[in-house]
Each structure stands twice: as structure tokens, then as C-alpha cells.
Design a protein around this motif. Structure first.
Motif, PDB file in Angstrom:
ATOM      1  N   ASN A   1       0.874  -1.175   0.000  1.00 38.01           N
ATOM      2  CA  ASN A   1       0.000   0.000   0.000  1.00 38.01           C
ATOM      3  C   ASN A   1       0.911   1.226   0.000  1.00 38.01           C
ATOM      4  OD1 ASN A   1       0.620   0.713   2.810  1.00 38.01           O
ATOM      5  ND2 ASN A   1      -0.666  -1.037   3.353  1.00 38.01           N
ATOM      6  N   GLU A   2       0.361   2.404   0.076  1.00 38.26           N
ATOM      7  CA  GLU A   2       1.181   3.607  -0.034  1.00 38.26           C
ATOM      8  C   GLU A   2       2.130   3.800   1.149  1.00 38.26           C
ATOM      9  OE1 GLU A   2      -2.710   4.716   1.882  1.00 38.26           O
ATOM     10  OE2 GLU A   2      -2.204   3.675   0.032  1.00 38.26           O
ATOM     11  N   ASN A   3       2.004   2.971   2.193  1.00 37.53           N
ATOM     12  CA  ASN A   3       2.843   3.102   3.380  1.00 37.53           C
ATOM     13  C   ASN A   3       3.686   1.874   3.709  1.00 37.53           C
ATOM     14  OD1 ASN A   3       1.947   5.765   4.068  1.00 37.53           O
ATOM     15  ND2 ASN A   3       0.028   4.859   4.758  1.00 37.53           N
ATOM     16  N   THR A   4       3.590   0.824   2.915  1.00 33.38           N
ATOM     17  CA  THR A   4       4.322  -0.410   3.208  1.00 33.38           C
ATOM     18  C   THR A   4       4.826  -1.046   1.916  1.00 33.38           C
ATOM     19  OG1 THR A   4       2.815  -0.790   5.070  1.00 33.38           O
ATOM     20  CG2 THR A   4       4.243  -2.626   4.424  1.00 33.38           C
ATOM     21  N   VAL A   5       6.139  -1.286   1.873  1.00 32.33           N
ATOM     22  CA  VAL A   5       6.758  -1.868   0.684  1.00 32.33           C
ATOM     23  C   VAL A   5       7.749  -2.943   1.122  1.00 32.33           C
ATOM     24  CG1 VAL A   5       8.182  -1.395  -1.350  1.00 32.33           C
ATOM     25  CG2 VAL A   5       6.553   0.322  -0.551  1.00 32.33           C
ATOM     26  N   ILE A   6       7.765  -4.046   0.372  1.00 35.20           N
ATOM     27  CA  ILE A   6       8.758  -5.099   0.590  1.00 35.20           C
ATOM     28  C   ILE A   6       9.669  -5.133  -0.630  1.00 35.20           C
ATOM     29  CG2 ILE A   6       9.174  -7.552   1.012  1.00 35.20           C
ATOM     30  CD1 ILE A   6       6.281  -7.710   2.066  1.00 35.20           C
ATOM     31  N   LEU A   7      10.968  -5.168  -0.372  1.00 36.05           N
ATOM     32  CA  LEU A   7      11.953  -5.259  -1.442  1.00 36.05           C
ATOM     33  C   LEU A   7      12.817  -6.483  -1.170  1.00 36.05           C
ATOM     34  CD1 LEU A   7      14.042  -2.566  -3.121  1.00 36.05           C
ATOM     35  CD2 LEU A   7      15.252  -4.404  -1.974  1.00 36.05           C
ATOM     36  N   TRP A   8      13.099  -7.246  -2.235  1.00 35.00           N
ATOM     37  CA  TRP A   8      14.006  -8.388  -2.143  1.00 35.00           C
ATOM     38  C   TRP A   8      15.200  -8.128  -3.047  1.00 35.00           C
ATOM     39  CZ3 TRP A   8       8.742  -8.870  -2.780  1.00 35.00           C
ATOM     40  CH2 TRP A   8       8.036  -9.507  -1.754  1.00 35.00           C
ATOM     41  N   ASN A   9      16.398  -8.328  -2.513  1.00 35.33           N
ATOM     42  CA  ASN A   9      17.636  -8.237  -3.278  1.00 35.33           C
ATOM     43  C   ASN A   9      18.292  -9.607  -3.271  1.00 35.33           C
ATOM     44  OD1 ASN A   9      18.252  -5.327  -3.794  1.00 35.33           O
ATOM     45  ND2 ASN A   9      18.188  -5.191  -1.577  1.00 35.33           N
ATOM     46  N   ARG A  10      18.679 -10.088  -4.449  1.00 34.64           N
ATOM     47  CA  ARG A  10      19.555 -11.270  -4.509  1.00 34.64           C
ATOM     48  C   ARG A  10      20.951 -10.702  -4.696  1.00 34.64           C
ATOM     49  NH1 ARG A  10      21.656 -14.429  -8.383  1.00 34.64           N
ATOM     50  NH2 ARG A  10      20.411 -13.446 -10.022  1.00 34.64           N
ATOM     51  N   ILE A  11      21.813 -10.937  -3.715  1.00 33.28           N
ATOM     52  CA  ILE A  11      23.123 -10.299  -3.706  1.00 33.28           C
ATOM     53  C   ILE A  11      24.240 -11.306  -3.437  1.00 33.28           C
ATOM     54  CG2 ILE A  11      22.129  -8.152  -2.805  1.00 33.28           C
ATOM     55  CD1 ILE A  11      23.528  -8.793  -0.111  1.00 33.28           C
ATOM     56  N   THR A  12      25.443 -10.883  -3.766  1.00 33.77           N
ATOM     57  CA  THR A  12      26.652 -11.518  -3.251  1.00 33.77           C
ATOM     58  C   THR A  12      27.283 -10.457  -2.372  1.00 33.77           C
ATOM     59  OG1 THR A  12      26.913 -12.842  -5.249  1.00 33.77           O
ATOM     60  CG2 THR A  12      28.848 -12.617  -3.820  1.00 33.77           C
ATOM     61  N   LEU A  13      27.411 -10.766  -1.088  1.00 36.63           N
ATOM     62  CA  LEU A  13      27.901  -9.791  -0.122  1.00 36.63           C
ATOM     63  C   LEU A  13      29.345 -10.091   0.257  1.00 36.63           C
ATOM     64  CD1 LEU A  13      27.298  -7.391   1.777  1.00 36.63           C
ATOM     65  CD2 LEU A  13      26.641  -9.084   3.507  1.00 36.63           C
ATOM     66  N   LEU A  14      30.187  -9.095   0.087  1.00 40.39           N
ATOM     67  CA  LEU A  14      31.559  -9.140   0.584  1.00 40.39           C
ATOM     68  C   LEU A  14      31.556  -8.344   1.878  1.00 40.39           C
ATOM     69  CD1 LEU A  14      34.619  -9.624   0.439  1.00 40.39           C
ATOM     70  CD2 LEU A  14      34.771  -7.572  -0.998  1.00 40.39           C
ATOM     71  N   ALA A  15      31.875  -9.014   2.968  1.00 42.42           N
ATOM     72  CA  ALA A  15      31.837  -8.359   4.273  1.00 42.42           C
ATOM     73  C   ALA A  15      33.065  -8.743   5.085  1.00 42.42           C
ATOM     74  CB  ALA A  15      30.572  -8.758   5.032  1.00 42.42           C
ATOM     75  N   VAL A  16      33.375  -7.902   6.035  1.00 37.73           N
ATOM     76  CA  VAL A  16      34.396  -8.229   7.023  1.00 37.73           C
ATOM     77  C   VAL A  16      33.657  -8.391   8.340  1.00 37.73           C
ATOM     78  CG1 VAL A  16      36.492  -7.502   8.207  1.00 37.73           C
ATOM     79  CG2 VAL A  16      36.161  -6.923   5.790  1.00 37.73           C
ATOM     80  N   VAL A  17      33.734  -9.590   8.894  1.00 37.57           N
ATOM     81  CA  VAL A  17      33.078  -9.910  10.158  1.00 37.57           C
ATOM     82  C   VAL A  17      34.194 -10.204  11.150  1.00 37.57           C
ATOM     83  CG1 VAL A  17      31.436 -11.403  11.338  1.00 37.57           C
ATOM     84  CG2 VAL A  17      31.103 -10.858   8.914  1.00 37.57           C
ATOM     85  N   GLY A  18      34.328  -9.333  12.148  1.00 36.81           N
ATOM     86  CA  GLY A  18      35.487  -9.428  13.035  1.00 36.81           C
ATOM     87  C   GLY A  18      36.715  -9.091  12.203  1.00 36.81           C
ATOM     88  N   SER A  19      37.623 -10.043  12.077  1.00 32.44           N
ATOM     89  CA  SER A  19      38.805  -9.815  11.236  1.00 32.44           C
ATOM     90  C   SER A  19      38.798 -10.699   9.993  1.00 32.44           C
ATOM     91  CB  SER A  19      40.072 -10.071  12.054  1.00 32.44           C
ATOM     92  OG  SER A  19      40.082 -11.420  12.508  1.00 32.44           O
ATOM     93  N   ASN A  20      37.679 -11.379   9.739  1.00 33.98           N
ATOM     94  CA  ASN A  20      37.581 -12.304   8.609  1.00 33.98           C
ATOM     95  C   ASN A  20      36.792 -11.696   7.458  1.00 33.98           C
ATOM     96  OD1 ASN A  20      38.857 -14.454  10.063  1.00 33.98           O
ATOM     97  ND2 ASN A  20      36.916 -14.750  11.147  1.00 33.98           N
ATOM     98  N   GLU A  21      37.375 -11.715   6.255  1.00 39.53           N
ATOM     99  CA  GLU A  21      36.660 -11.287   5.063  1.00 39.53           C
ATOM    100  C   GLU A  21      35.912 -12.487   4.512  1.00 39.53           C
ATOM    101  OE1 GLU A  21      38.148  -8.092   2.282  1.00 39.53           O
ATOM    102  OE2 GLU A  21      38.412  -9.882   1.034  1.00 39.53           O
TER     103      GLU A  21
END
Length: 149
Positions: free
Chosen positions: A97-117
Motif C-alpha cells: 500500500n502507499e505506506n508499506t513496501v517489501i523489497l528483495w535483493n539477490r546479492i553476493t555480499l563481501l563483508a568483514v566480520v570481526g577480522s575475517n573477510e
């Protein structure tokens, strides 16, 4: 009912349908751009912009747990998780509706978690709600995919 009233009624029906479709398309574009900005702010560790975007009651679901806005902003600000790059492969948007939207992304995420990439394929669900004229991210859920792109 006479013919003029019937034709007028059909005309109003079709015009209002076209307006609703155009409004939905504009909302889809707006949310898609906002999501894109969000990924960039995450990559830039722009915690202040994210804090404005995130709804006060937002939930963030990761492989390591679920938490709220304050913790997510703190994690980004401190670098506990650094979302270095979200390579977006596909975007799907559903305007509820005009106040609620759902978005889906299919991604490949490169992240650093703690000290690990780490690199992981995800389907990310984002729920946006409009509050006081502004879109707020109310939910961000990462679902790890079993395949890589």
C-alpha cells in the motif's frame, strides 16, 4: 443507469487504475533507490545516515542472530560487521500500500566480520514503512542461498 453514466463510470475506473499503477511504479523506483543508497551507506560505514533510515523498532536478522536498531548501528559504526560491497544481481519490489513496501535483493555480499573477510550469496528482504512522510527500514533479513553467482 443510462449509457453516459456507465461510460463515465468506466472512464473514472480506468483513470483511477492508471493513477494507482503510476503511483505504485513511482514508489517502487523510490524504494529501489533508497535500498541502493542503504547498501552504499553500509559500505561507507555511514552509521548516521543509517540511523535516520532505520525505524526505531527495526529488526535485523543475520546468520549470527537477530537484534534491533541500536545494536545494528553500533556494529556498523564500530566495524564489527563491515558491509564492504553488495553486488546486487536482482531486485524485486512489492508495494503493499502507499505506506508499506517489501523489497528483495539477490546479492553476493563481501563483508568483514570481526577480522575475517567473507563472501556469501544472500536473498535479502527489506521492509519499508512510511512514517511522517519518510520511508523507514523496519526489517532487514539475510537468508543465505546455497548457490553462488
Amino acid at each position: 443507469m443510462n449509457l453516459k453514466a456507465t461510460i463515465f463510470g468506466l472512464l473514472v475506473f480506468f483513470i483511477s487504475g492508471q493513477f494507482a499503477l503510476a503511483q505504485s511504479t513511482e514508489i517502487e523506483k523510490e524504494i529501489t533507490e533508497l535500498s541502493k543508497k542503504k547498501w552504499q551507506w553500509m559500505a561507507d560505514k555511514n552509521a548516521d545516515s543509517l540511523a535516520v533510515l532505520f525505524h526505531d523498532k527495526a529488526k535485523f536478522v543475520h546468520m549470527g542472530g537477530t537484534w534491533g536498531k541500536d545494536r545494528e548501528v553500533d556494529i556498523i559504526r564500530s566495524g564489527g560487521i563491515h558491509y564492504k560491497n553488495a553486488d546486487v544481481h536482482e531486485v524485486m519490489v512489492e508495494v503493499l500500500n502507499e505506506n508499506t513496501v517489501i523489497l528483495w535483493n539477490r546479492i553476493t555480499l563481501l563483508a568483514v566480520v570481526g577480522s575475517n573477510e567473507v563472501t556469501n550469496p544472500f536473498m535479502v528482504t527489506e521492509v519499508y514503512v512510511k512514517e511522517d512522510g519518510n520511508w523507514k527500514l523496519a526489517d532487514l533479513t539475510f537468508s543465505k542461498l546455497m548457490t553462488r553467482d
